[in-house]
Design an enzyme around this catalytic site. Structure first.
Site, PDB file in Angstrom:
ATOM      1  N   LYS A  89       0.810  -1.230   0.000  1.00  0.00           N
ATOM      2  CA  LYS A  89       0.000   0.000   0.000  1.00  0.00           C
ATOM      3  C   LYS A  89       0.838   1.273   0.000  1.00  0.00           C
ATOM      4  O   LYS A  89       0.432   2.302  -0.512  1.00  0.00           O
ATOM      5  CB  LYS A  89      -0.945   0.008   1.202  1.00  0.00           C
ATOM      6  CG  LYS A  89      -2.128  -0.923   1.025  1.00  0.00           C
ATOM      7  CD  LYS A  89      -3.189  -0.654   2.077  1.00  0.00           C
ATOM      8  CE  LYS A  89      -4.431  -1.491   1.829  1.00  0.00           C
ATOM      9  NZ  LYS A  89      -4.222  -2.929   2.115  1.00  0.00           N
ATOM     10  N   GLU A 111      -9.683   7.498   3.953  1.00  0.00           N
ATOM     11  CA  GLU A 111     -10.615   6.647   4.687  1.00  0.00           C
ATOM     12  C   GLU A 111      -9.917   5.311   4.879  1.00  0.00           C
ATOM     13  O   GLU A 111      -9.054   4.942   4.109  1.00  0.00           O
ATOM     14  CB  GLU A 111     -11.925   6.468   3.918  1.00  0.00           C
ATOM     15  CG  GLU A 111     -11.954   5.306   2.941  1.00  0.00           C
ATOM     16  CD  GLU A 111     -11.036   5.484   1.747  1.00  0.00           C
ATOM     17  OE1 GLU A 111     -10.894   6.617   1.264  1.00  0.00           O
ATOM     18  OE2 GLU A 111     -10.456   4.468   1.290  1.00  0.00           O
ATOM     19  N   SER A 377       1.454  -9.906  -1.239  1.00  0.00           N
ATOM     20  CA  SER A 377       1.142  -8.490  -1.011  1.00  0.00           C
ATOM     21  C   SER A 377       1.531  -7.963   0.370  1.00  0.00           C
ATOM     22  O   SER A 377       1.814  -6.780   0.520  1.00  0.00           O
ATOM     23  CB  SER A 377      -0.352  -8.250  -1.255  1.00  0.00           C
ATOM     24  OG  SER A 377      -1.142  -9.106  -0.445  1.00  0.00           O
TER      25      SER A 377
HETATM   26  C1  LIG Z   1      -5.085  -3.909   1.628  1.00  0.00           C
HETATM   27  C2  LIG Z   1      -4.445  -5.182   1.305  1.00  0.00           C
HETATM   28  C3  LIG Z   1      -4.868  -5.976   0.216  1.00  0.00           C
HETATM   29  C4  LIG Z   1      -6.075  -5.639  -0.616  1.00  0.00           C
HETATM   30  O1  LIG Z   1      -6.024  -4.427  -1.303  1.00  0.00           O
HETATM   31  P1  LIG Z   1      -5.784  -4.362  -2.867  1.00  0.00           P
HETATM   32  O2  LIG Z   1      -6.072  -2.953  -3.224  1.00  0.00           O
HETATM   33  O3  LIG Z   1      -6.750  -5.335  -3.507  1.00  0.00           O
HETATM   34  O4  LIG Z   1      -4.386  -4.754  -3.115  1.00  0.00           O
HETATM   35  C5  LIG Z   1      -4.165  -7.133  -0.080  1.00  0.00           C
HETATM   36  N1  LIG Z   1      -3.109  -7.525   0.667  1.00  0.00           N
HETATM   37  C6  LIG Z   1      -2.689  -6.800   1.715  1.00  0.00           C
HETATM   38  C7  LIG Z   1      -1.503  -7.297   2.491  1.00  0.00           C
HETATM   39  C8  LIG Z   1      -3.324  -5.614   2.071  1.00  0.00           C
HETATM   40  O5  LIG Z   1      -2.898  -4.913   3.131  1.00  0.00           O
END
Ligand SMILES: *Cc1c(COP(=O)(O)O)cnc(C)c1O
Length: 393
Positions: A89, A111, A377
């Site tokens: 993020k 938000e 992610s």
């Molecule tokens: C917020 C988050 C997501 C989901 O958000 P996307 O906008 O779909 O990427 C996925 N993995 C993690 C670790 C997150 O913090």
């Protein structure tokens, strides 16, 4: 055919900017300037310097040998879990804070649902010494105490949204109200590839550093830039958009998007937006969203807070309906098991969001020499209590 946004922010029939008239000047100022600002050499230089020295990029592309052996494919993990703050993020919030500065804004609003985007926003505001207000549903504030504490430590003001269901959509309404009232000095940092044009395209461009790195790292490791498949979980869709970006118009690269089925697609407790969604408008863009027959947004459910969103970005709605992307939904149980599997096989504790992407290998088979890149992610530290409760650790 291109899978990127056109100049009006459309991906096929999805996208656009469906906003109240009062918000038009804000979005229009951003729309008119974002591409030009992003193209400035000084912007690119500052963005990449911060990604390198502050975020810790490039993140490794790691060949997961034991995981590959178990599932009979060449599986690489793109390690976004190693970014500062623990997930992808921050790539976007770094980009947007630099954008805000160049637009002359000196106040940031955002938000947040689970608090991850709020923390990433508070982080970059502290870095730049800019005032930060994060709207968060009253119920989410109670549920996500550690992230509320993080935001406060980073100097942000967390304002509770007390209307409606007191969760993410109510926090979004409050943030939009704030932006309408403060059009001149305030920038609204949206946390995924959602919202009115130009947000989905702008956020995808900031996150596209992920696939840019995958290409050069794969060239080094495999002698070719393109994997056979790239896999990512989809909440709003920003980590997936970043991982897919430079492969969207390369049909030889298979794109696999993984949604949260919650307790099962047809259980009534799910967040599998593409599979269950109908065309509608959410947060200013036309996309697929979960709704009742008369168009009220239904509450999504997933064990993972980051995937618990009733819509999906317009890019992903287009990838789904056009057939360019393969969409797989994964239940809570499947994700939790795949998360623990990665711990034991590779010594990496993944975020539960990312565990959804890892869970596809149980049923989705690949050829032995297929190169499959999974976007990891985020890291699992934030989810420890969830793992403890689930596995009775
Ligand atoms: C917020 C988050 C997501 C989901 O958000 P996307 O906008 O779909 O990427 C996925 N993995 C993690 C670790 C997150 O913090």
């Amino acid at each position: 055919m291109s899978y990127h946004a056109d100049e009006r922010g459309y991906y096929g029939e999805f996208g656009g900017a469906f906003i109240p008239e009062m918000l038009y000047p804000n979005c229009e100022e951003l729309r008119q300037n974002y591409l030009q600002i992003m193209a400035e050499p000084s912007f690119q230089e500052e963005f990449h310097q911060l990604l390198k020295d502050y975020v810790g990029r490039p993140t490794p592309l790691y060949f997961a040998e034991r995981l590959s052996k178990k599932y009979n494919a060449k599986i690489y993990l793109k390690r976004e879990d190693l970014c500062h703050t623990g997930a992808h993020k921050v790539n976007n919030t770094i980009g947007q804070i630099l954008m805000a500065k160049r637009l002359g804004k000196h106040r940031i609003i955002a938000e947040t649902g689970a608090g991850q985007h709020g923390v990433a926003t508070a982080t970059v505001c502290a870095l730049m010494g800019i005032e930060c207000v994060v709207y968060m549903g009253e119920i989410d504030i109670a549920r996500q105490a550690p992230n509320v504490a993080r935001m406060k430590m980073l100097g942000a003001e967390v304002r509770p949204a007390t209307s409606g269901s007191k969760t993410l959509k109510d926090a979004t309404n409050e943030a939009i109200r704030d932006w309408i009232n403060n059009p001149v000095d305030t920038h609204y940092i949206i946390g995924s590839v959602v919202g009115p044009h130009p947000y989905p395209d702008m956020v995808a461009r900031f996150q596209s550093v992920i696939s840019e790195e995958i290409k050069s790292q794969l060239l080094e490791k495999e002698g070719r830039e393109n994997p056979d498949y790239v896999v990512a979980c989809v909440g709003g869709g920003s980590n997936a958009a970043g991982a897919f970006y430079h492969f969207l118009d390369t049909p030889e690269v298979g794109i696999i998007a993984v949604e949260a089925a919650g307790k099962g697609i047809h259980s009534g407790e799910s967040a599998a937006t593409s599979a269950l969604g109908k065309v509608g408008i959410i947060h200013g863009s036309k996309t697929l969203l979960m709704q009742t027959p008369d168009g009220q947004i239904t509450e999504p459910y997933s064990i993972s807070a980051g995937l618990d969103y009733p819509g999906v970005g317009p890019l992903h709605a287009h990838l789904y309906t056009s057939g360019r992307g393969e969409f797989i939904s994964i239940t809570d149980d499947e994700a939790m098991k795949a998360g623990l599997d990665l711990c034991k096989l590779e010594g990496i504790i993944p975020a539960i969001e990312s565990s959804h992407a890892l869970a596809i290998f149980k049923d989705r088979k690949f050829a032995e020499d297929d190169v499959v890149v999974v976007n990891l992610s985020g890291r699992g530290d934030k989810d420890l209590q969830n793992y403890i409760d689930y596995f009775k650790l």
